[in-house]
Motif scaffolding. Sequence first.
Motif, mmCIF file in Angstrom:
data_model
loop_
_atom_site.group_PDB
_atom_site.id
_atom_site.type_symbol
_atom_site.label_atom_id
_atom_site.label_comp_id
_atom_site.label_asym_id
_atom_site.label_seq_id
_atom_site.Cartn_x
_atom_site.Cartn_y
_atom_site.Cartn_z
ATOM 1 N N ARG A 1 46.303 49.501 12.644
ATOM 2 C CA ARG A 1 45.000 49.224 13.243
ATOM 3 C C ARG A 1 44.056 48.575 12.224
ATOM 4 O O ARG A 1 42.878 48.905 12.123
ATOM 5 N N ASP A 2 44.649 47.627 11.500
ATOM 6 C CA ASP A 2 43.918 46.934 10.439
ATOM 7 C C ASP A 2 43.683 45.488 10.872
ATOM 8 O O ASP A 2 44.573 44.637 10.761
ATOM 9 N N ARG A 3 42.482 45.216 11.388
ATOM 10 C CA ARG A 3 42.175 43.893 11.923
ATOM 11 C C ARG A 3 42.218 42.816 10.850
ATOM 12 O O ARG A 3 42.761 41.724 11.060
ATOM 13 N N GLU A 4 41.666 43.100 9.690
ATOM 14 C CA GLU A 4 41.648 42.120 8.598
ATOM 15 C C GLU A 4 43.070 41.776 8.165
ATOM 16 O O GLU A 4 43.399 40.604 7.941
ATOM 17 N N ARG A 5 43.908 42.783 8.060
ATOM 18 C CA ARG A 5 45.302 42.559 7.673
ATOM 19 C C ARG A 5 46.039 41.765 8.745
ATOM 20 O O ARG A 5 46.835 40.868 8.432
ATOM 21 N N LEU A 6 45.774 42.071 10.010
ATOM 22 C CA LEU A 6 46.410 41.357 11.121
ATOM 23 C C LEU A 6 46.107 39.873 11.061
ATOM 24 O O LEU A 6 47.002 39.026 11.171
ATOM 25 N N LEU B 1 43.556 37.544 18.591
ATOM 26 C CA LEU B 1 43.892 38.635 17.671
ATOM 27 C C LEU B 1 42.646 39.411 17.255
ATOM 28 O O LEU B 1 42.736 40.592 16.891
ATOM 29 N N SER B 2 41.496 38.769 17.310
ATOM 30 C CA SER B 2 40.246 39.454 16.976
ATOM 31 C C SER B 2 39.807 40.390 18.097
ATOM 32 O O SER B 2 38.942 41.247 17.880
ATOM 33 N N THR B 3 40.415 40.223 19.277
ATOM 34 C CA THR B 3 39.984 41.018 20.430
ATOM 35 C C THR B 3 41.088 41.893 21.019
ATOM 36 O O THR B 3 40.854 42.564 22.023
ATOM 37 N N VAL B 4 42.280 41.884 20.418
ATOM 38 C CA VAL B 4 43.359 42.709 20.977
ATOM 39 C C VAL B 4 43.000 44.179 20.863
ATOM 40 O O VAL B 4 42.370 44.617 19.893
ATOM 41 N N GLN B 5 43.404 44.942 21.879
ATOM 42 C CA GLN B 5 43.233 46.383 21.838
ATOM 43 C C GLN B 5 44.450 46.976 21.132
ATOM 44 O O GLN B 5 45.572 46.509 21.300
ATOM 45 N N TRP B 6 44.226 47.987 20.313
ATOM 46 C CA TRP B 6 45.322 48.538 19.523
ATOM 47 C C TRP B 6 46.398 49.135 20.425
ATOM 48 O O TRP B 6 46.093 49.887 21.356
ATOM 49 N N PRO B 7 47.665 48.790 20.190
ATOM 50 C CA PRO B 7 48.756 49.300 21.037
ATOM 51 C C PRO B 7 48.996 50.792 20.830
ATOM 52 O O PRO B 7 48.778 51.321 19.738
ATOM 53 N N ASN B 8 49.468 51.451 21.898
ATOM 54 C CA ASN B 8 49.822 52.867 21.778
ATOM 55 C C ASN B 8 51.241 52.992 21.229
ATOM 56 O O ASN B 8 51.907 51.973 20.947
#
Length: 252
Positions: free
Chosen positions: A194-199, A96-103
């Motif tokens: 696109r909120d990594r911390e929230r994810l 999850l720290s490396t996922v690319q943001w989905p379109n």
Amino acid sequence: MSIETTRATDIPSRIAGEIREQINRGVLSPGLQLRQMDLANQFSVSRVPVREALKLLAAEGLIGHDPNKGFHVAYLSSDEARQLYRIRYLLESELLSTVQWPNEQQLAHLDHMVESLDDALKEGDRSAWVTRHRQFHRYIFDLSPNKVLVNEVLRLLTLTDRYRSLLVSPGFNGFSSEPRATQERHLVEALAARDRERLLSVFERARADIEKGMLAALEARGCNSLMASAKAGCSLCRVASIGSQVLCAVSE
């Protein structure tokens, strides 16, 4: 159930897949003896591919083997569950720290998958939920470029399915009986923002809830303590001690 139309080289893996699903859905209870002749009759094949399928499952840790008694469904263990979920937590956090943001198209597909999970929950279809839940998480993990980690996480998912099946309902989080894929929806919302911390925060809360509920279910069945189970004369569990590890076979 016949799989005779399957190519000979694929038959053991197909049989292993069928048995794996039955174990994960709780159809085959922990400790249940797996007789090769019975399975050969069930799948309309000889004992040779059945034996190969059982060896595949033994290598995965889903079944055990005793030279004198043959193969059996692996016992449940709270110690094993904790270790499996710990490994999953570490690997999934990295993914999850490396996922690319989905379109937009990918987000729309994830929304559709969450709606499909909601439908399975409302209908009480545990089998459909397990399959769709795995597909949902695989879709998210595949957004990461770390494919070796993705494959390892998917392998671990199959090993923890049978533990999660102990929960009251497929979407059970330990605190709410709401028949909705709420945690999955929150994951999609974090991806959309696109909120990594929230994810990662949503993931950690969901994992803590699931693990707490699963371990509570094991404890309720007497799978946490050999001494307590022996004193209580638990009618739900057969307890076996292997070294310092306590294993329970749940009789459904």
